[in-house]
Design a protein around this motif. Structure first.
Motif, PDB file in Angstrom:
ATOM      1  N   PHE A 173       0.858  -1.183   0.000  1.00  0.00           N
ATOM      2  CA  PHE A 173       0.000   0.000   0.000  1.00  0.00           C
ATOM      3  C   PHE A 173       0.896   1.235   0.000  1.00  0.00           C
ATOM      4  CE2 PHE A 173      -1.637   3.393   2.654  1.00  0.00           C
ATOM      5  CZ  PHE A 173      -2.948   3.557   2.246  1.00  0.00           C
ATOM      6  N   PHE A 174       0.569   2.237  -0.822  1.00  0.00           N
ATOM      7  CA  PHE A 174       1.359   3.466  -0.877  1.00  0.00           C
ATOM      8  C   PHE A 174       0.451   4.678  -0.718  1.00  0.00           C
ATOM      9  CE2 PHE A 174       3.573   0.287  -3.341  1.00  0.00           C
ATOM     10  CZ  PHE A 174       4.909   0.447  -3.000  1.00  0.00           C
ATOM     11  N   GLU A 175       0.894   5.615   0.101  1.00  0.00           N
ATOM     12  CA  GLU A 175       0.188   6.894   0.183  1.00  0.00           C
ATOM     13  C   GLU A 175       1.084   7.939  -0.456  1.00  0.00           C
ATOM     14  OE1 GLU A 175      -1.281   7.879   4.052  1.00  0.00           O
ATOM     15  OE2 GLU A 175      -1.912   9.884   3.412  1.00  0.00           O
ATOM     16  N   ILE A 176       0.529   8.735  -1.361  1.00  0.00           N
ATOM     17  CA  ILE A 176       1.327   9.638  -2.192  1.00  0.00           C
ATOM     18  C   ILE A 176       0.877  11.076  -1.998  1.00  0.00           C
ATOM     19  CG2 ILE A 176       2.110  10.103  -4.562  1.00  0.00           C
ATOM     20  CD1 ILE A 176       2.587   7.219  -3.713  1.00  0.00           C
ATOM     21  N   GLU A 177       1.867  11.937  -1.895  1.00  0.00           N
ATOM     22  CA  GLU A 177       1.557  13.355  -1.786  1.00  0.00           C
ATOM     23  C   GLU A 177       2.054  14.064  -3.043  1.00  0.00           C
ATOM     24  OE1 GLU A 177       2.083  15.934   2.072  1.00  0.00           O
ATOM     25  OE2 GLU A 177       3.861  16.145   0.812  1.00  0.00           O
ATOM     26  N   LEU A 178       1.156  14.807  -3.694  1.00  0.00           N
ATOM     27  CA  LEU A 178       1.547  15.570  -4.881  1.00  0.00           C
ATOM     28  C   LEU A 178       2.293  16.826  -4.434  1.00  0.00           C
ATOM     29  CD1 LEU A 178      -1.708  15.346  -7.030  1.00  0.00           C
ATOM     30  CD2 LEU A 178       0.421  14.095  -7.364  1.00  0.00           C
ATOM     31  N   PRO A 179       3.012  17.471  -5.360  1.00  0.00           N
ATOM     32  CA  PRO A 179       3.755  18.669  -4.976  1.00  0.00           C
ATOM     33  C   PRO A 179       2.814  19.709  -4.351  1.00  0.00           C
ATOM     34  CG  PRO A 179       3.944  18.245  -7.363  1.00  0.00           C
ATOM     35  CD  PRO A 179       3.191  17.118  -6.774  1.00  0.00           C
ATOM     36  N   GLY A 180       3.257  20.293  -3.271  1.00  0.00           N
ATOM     37  CA  GLY A 180       2.457  21.328  -2.609  1.00  0.00           C
ATOM     38  C   GLY A 180       1.203  20.807  -1.945  1.00  0.00           C
ATOM     39  N   GLY A 181       1.118  19.486  -1.803  1.00  0.00           N
ATOM     40  CA  GLY A 181      -0.080  18.929  -1.175  1.00  0.00           C
ATOM     41  C   GLY A 181      -1.338  19.088  -2.016  1.00  0.00           C
TER      42      GLY A 181
END
Ligand SMILES: Cc1cc2nc3c(=O)[nH]c(=O)nc-3n(C[C@H](O)[C@H](O)[C@H](O)COP(=O)(O)OP(=O)(O)OC[C@H]3O[C@@H](n4cnc5c(N)ncnc54)[C@H](O)[C@@H]3O)c2cc1C
Ligand code: SF4
Ligand code: SF4
Ligand code: SF4
Ligand code: SF4
Ligand code: SF4
Ligand code: FES
Lengths: 278, 255, 359
Positions: A30-38
């Motif tokens: 399982f992966f949780e991903i944050e895009l640039p700048g949230g």
């Protein structure tokens, strides 16, 4: 030969961060991903992203979290080859690239006010979880909700905690079956199709949503049709080999349809005459 | 980040050693590759007593006797990653032709009357004896592909040998097809990955990289008949590199 | 047919080499050259004498300049994380001697890559290429079927278009770019009535040469043929014969499938992401994890190829994607022949019309 930096390239990736990794089974993480700048991904349930590890490649991966979850999104990846092995080596804090979201997801506006039957088998729960959680977060907007879940063995069940929550809820009917039980298993054993006859539903106001391995669709759809659910109210999400996500590379083609742009979600009436679809 | 360079060792079994020559012929590319790795002398590795591990074992040649079986098993134990290198190692190669004959006949042929003192087993490709992590097909290997595999090994990700025909690369290189020259070519049923270098250089494809996973063998035979190319010549060519495939087929059936 | 004389100029054949030499001074010029064994390819030329003007379709079509077989779409550098720079690589060039079937092929690609989401890499590159077409007054060979798909005569897609009218070329000037080329040359003169009559005569002779469809079916009936033929026995026959070498798709001017590949440099830190031609005939093209392939049989893959030429693009782009160039049939070592396949389908469906397309 001249070379130019290309602005607005459809291949541009967003440099994103893995903020959480959990091992779910031997094969799935399982992966949780944050895009640039949230930034929020702003996806519809059922859409997918192209995940990229430079030097290794790209792969289409379904968004597993609901759009109601803000600040990051989630996905679950099974290790099957080159890209997925490399992804499994990454840790919290590592970077990956994201393109998308791509494709047509589930028509959530149309689903509103209707009863819903979710049928998920194997990895199918991963994309479907996005819609299920969306529906649960907006529970008031929908009619009756049933979830039918199938997995190989009890150990293969993904999101055990969330599934346990679903079973507890009074506003969700939940049933589950496994192909092979272990001594502790008290639930159903057998094919996912065996759960369908037991569901009571009002076909004209019911939408059924199916996601699972390719072999499963025909059989599940046959059962749902027996329940008189109209063809256009049966929704499926199809998996194909995809390289571009842009309707160009040809890999995902299903006769005249492009799974990456016209799908991956299709209603049964649109694909029943398409020989390569099911 | 300073990384310790991965230790790489080369081992050879029954083969012509043509592939190792290819490495020596790499020229400048070799220097770049050497910047990536530390080559440990094969004798050095084998003489050390301890169970010291090597990072990458590059194995050349096919497995043709019991001694070789023991040796390859030991290498496998000590190597984190094992690369089968060259047709002899990956598909049995020319050595596989041995399987066309009765084993006793071969021993008689090779050792004369004393044949009973020498044991020989069916020729096997390396993966038919121990687990192989990477395959570099070809006789000799195509160096740019070897470099690709090496990179994949260092990245810790799998490398898949293409499963389409040499023709694909041949057409991308815009060669005049051998069939248009009236010559048979194994390209249509041979796995790509060599950038069709034989055809680029005016030769036919001998199929040295082994067959694609799902070849249309009857179709290929029909083609060859159509072009009036003598049949036994072709069967010989196919056998030359693909004999050990029969062992794989047998194993598949057992499963 | 309507001719606007002011759009025509004339080049005497003896001035041809001079004309090419002038072009070469200005930019890279690519034209058909002989490769031996009756085969040709587009290559860079430095003089007119290198050009084989009477050529049959080249091994690879001009698509190799519009979507190169390996096309960098990004470079990357991992020193500071996942940093990628999308790039486009292009080259100003002039393509000389493109037959009408190949002009149609370029038009197909234009449509595909300008459909949304647009492909900027393609569109930028395409605008750097000047095209000079060249008319076929006679059939290239028995594999051609350009008449069937209405590509035997020009339907635009060029800057200048050459027609051989005997001792000189009549040149149609189609675009501003074409006009600029004309303005720069002192070997061309304006066309007169006599040139026009000669062009007329050549075209009439050509109409006799390309008198009717190469395959006995009406242009308009082809979609119906393919509607009916999905489960035809013909695909089973192709299944037995095709060896899935992929040649028929790689040489096709309107095949554009590709793969995306990352290639790290030896430092494993920098590298490139590129597109490479791929083919629906290849074993792993439609395979997904778990090993399931959605077009496992070679017959199904062949059918897919034909449907991508004669059916699917009709719905999307209102045109056939087969340009009639005959390359797929010419290149197939299993002798799978597009004209024969269509003939068998037509026979099987009882749709034969021997006079189809007769003018
Ligand atoms: C819309 C969509 C959503 C998906 N969602 C998920 C998800 O949520 N979680 C997940 O684990 N997987 C998902 N997949 C599958 C995932 O994309 C593939 O497993 C992945 O691309 C395999 O890449 P690889 O490099 O690891 O495998 P490879 O080394 O490339 O090959 C391993 C196997 O996967 C096949 N394969 C290669 N490329 C693809 C591809 N693009 N799509 C499918 N199969 C491929 C190969 O033919 C081969 O059989 C999804 C696929 C699609 C099309
Ligand atoms: S020369 Fe050989 S490899 Fe090349 S296209 Fe012809 S058959 Fe295929
Ligand atoms: S073209 Fe054929 S014989 Fe030559 S290297 Fe490639 S596979 Fe081997
Ligand atoms: S060229 Fe012929 S053999 Fe090769 S893939 Fe096409 S139809 Fe099949
Ligand atoms: S299908 Fe064949 S004839 Fe038609 S455009 Fe493609 S290569 Fe040419
Ligand atoms: S197919 Fe037609 S247009 Fe194309 S080269 Fe042949 S004759 Fe000319
Ligand atoms: S993934 Fe490339 S066309 Fe759909």
């Amino acid at each position: 030969m001249k070379k130019l930096l290309l602005k607005d390239s459809k291949y541009e990736i967003k440099k994103s961060k893995i903020i959480k990794v959990t091992t779910l089974t031997d094969l799935e993480k399982f992966f949780e991903i944050e895009l640039p700048g949230g930034d929020s991904l702003d996806h519809d349930p059922g859409q997918f992203v192209e995940v990229s590890i430079l030097g290794v490649g790209e792969a289409p991966i379904s968004v597993s979290s609901s759009p109601t979850k803000l600040g990051s999104f989630e996905m679950v990846v099974r290790k099957v080859g080159r890209f997925t092995s490399a992804l499994h080596q990454l840790k919290e804090g590592d970077e990956i690239g994201i393109r998308g979201p791509f494709g047509k997801g589930f028509p959530v506006r149309i689903l509103e006010g209707n009863d819903l039957v979710f049928v998920a088998a194997g990895l199918g729960i991963v994309p479907l979880r996005s819609l299920i959680n969306f529906v649960i977060d907006n529970r008031r907007d929908f009619g009756k909700v049933s979830i039918l879940l199938g997995c190989r063995t009890p150990q293969n069940m993904l999101f055990g905690d969330e599934v346990a929550e679903w079973t507890k809820r009074l506003d969700v009917n939940f049933s589950c079956t496994v192909d092979r039980a272990d001594p502790d298993w008290k639930g159903n054993v057998g094919m996912i199709t065996s759960l369908i006859p037991g569901v009571t539903l009002e076909p004209e106001r019911t939408f059924a949503v199916i996601v699972g391995p390719p072999v499963m669709y025909k059989f599940v759809i046959a059962e749902l049709l027996k329940k008189q659910i109209p063809e256009r109210q049966i929704l499926v999400s199809l998996e194909r080999n995809m390289k571009c996500g842009l309707g160009k590379c040809g890999h995902c083609q299903i006769n005249g349809l492009y799974c990456c742009q016209d799908g991956p979600v299709f209603s049964y009436d649109k694909i029943k005459g398409v020989p390569e679809a099911l | 980040m300073t990384r310790t360079k991965p230790k790489v060792a080369f081992f050879d079994f029954a083969c012509c050693e043509g592939c190792q020559l290819q490495v020596a012929n790499m020229g400048e590319l070799l220097l770049d590759v050497l910047g990536l790795i530390e080559v440990v002398e094969f004798r050095e590795v084998m003489s050390e007593k301890g169970p010291e591990k090597i990072d990458v074992a590059v194995v050349e040649g096919s497995i043709t006797d019991k001694h070789a079986i023991e040796r390859i098993k030991k290498i496998r134990d000590r190597a984190k990653v094992l690369i089968a290198y060259g047709s002899c190692a990956t598909i049995g190669g020319v050595n596989g032709m041995k399987n066309n004959f009765k084993l006793d006949d071969i021993r008689k042929e090779v050792y004369g009357d004393r044949f009973n003192y020498f044991d020989t087993v069916e020729t096997k490709a390396v993966h038919q004896v121990v687990k192989v992590d990477y395959f570099v097909n070809g006789c000799p290997v195509y160096i740019p592909e070897f470099v690709k595999v090496l990179k994949a090994a260092l990245q810790g990700i799998p490398y898949e040998v293409p499963d389409h025909a040499v023709c694909v690369e041949c057409k991308l290189n815009e060669n005049v097809c051998m069939y248009d020259r009236g010559v048979a070519c194994m390209g249509p049923v041979t796995r790509a990955g060599c950038n069709s270098w034989c055809i680029n250089n005016g030769n036919i494809c001998y199929g040295c990289r082994g067959m694609v996973s799902n070849p249309n063998e009857n179709g290929a035979m029909d083609i060859i008949k159509k072009y009036n190319i003598p049949m036994d010549m072709v069967i010989n060519k196919m056998n030359m590199y693909n004999k050990c495939r029969e062992i794989d087929k047998r194993e598949q059936k057992k499963r | 047919m309507l001719y606007n004389l002011s759009q025509y100029v004339v080049l005497k054949k003896e001035d041809f080499n001079g004309f090419i030499s002038d072009l070469v001074k200005e930019q890279k010029v690519v034209a058909p050259v002989a490769k031996g064994c009756g085969q040709f390819s587009f290559e860079e030329v430095k003089s007119g004498s290198e050009i084989s003007i009477d050529y049959i379709p080249t091994i690879l079509p001009p698509k190799k300049y519009f979507m190169p077989r390996d096309e960098n779409i990004a470079t990357y550098d991992l020193s500071n994380g996942e940093d990628m720079e999308p790039v486009v690589e292009y080259e100003k060039m002039l393509l000389f001697g493109v037959h009408t079937c190949d002009l149609a092929g370029i038009q197909c690609l234009n449509m595909v890559f300008s459909e949304r989401p647009r492909d900027l890499n393609y569109l930028i590159r395409k605008n750097q290429i000047t095209i000079i077409g060249y008319e076929c007054n006679f059939y290239c060979d028995r594999f051609a079927s350009c008449r069937l798909v209405h590509n035997h005569s020009p339907n635009g897609g060029y800057d200048l278009f050459f027609t051989d009218v005997g001792d000189r070329f009549m040149i149609h000037v189609n675009t501003n770019t074409g006009e600029e080329l004309v303005a720069k040359s002192n070997l061309l003169r304006k066309a007169g009535e006599k040139d026009f009559e000669d062009l007329q005569r050549v075209r009439e002779a050509k109409n006799r040469e390309f008198a009717k469809n190469e395959i006995p079916i009406e242009h308009e009936k082809i979609p119906e043929l393919f509607d009916r033929a999905y489960n035809s026995k013909v695909w089973e026959d192709l299944d037995k014969r095709c060896v899935a070498c992929g040649n028929c798709t790689n040489v096709c001017p309107s095949c554009y499938c590709f793969n995306m590949i990352d290639e790290p440099n030896l430092d494993l830190k920098t590298g490139r992401r590129y597109r490479q031609w791929d083919s629906c005939q290849n074993e792993s093209f439609a395979k997904v994890a778990g090993g399931e392939s959605f077009r496992k049989e070679r017959g199904a893959r062949q059918r897919h190829r034909y449907y991508r030429k004669f059916k699917y693009p009709i719905a999307k782009f209102s045109r056939f994607f087969c340009t009639g160039c005959g390359r797929c049939s010419r290149t197939c070592m299993a002798c799978i022949n597009l004209k024969e396949t269509l003939n068998s389908l037509i026979k099987e469906q009882g749709m034969e019309n021997p006079e189809a397309g007769k003018v």
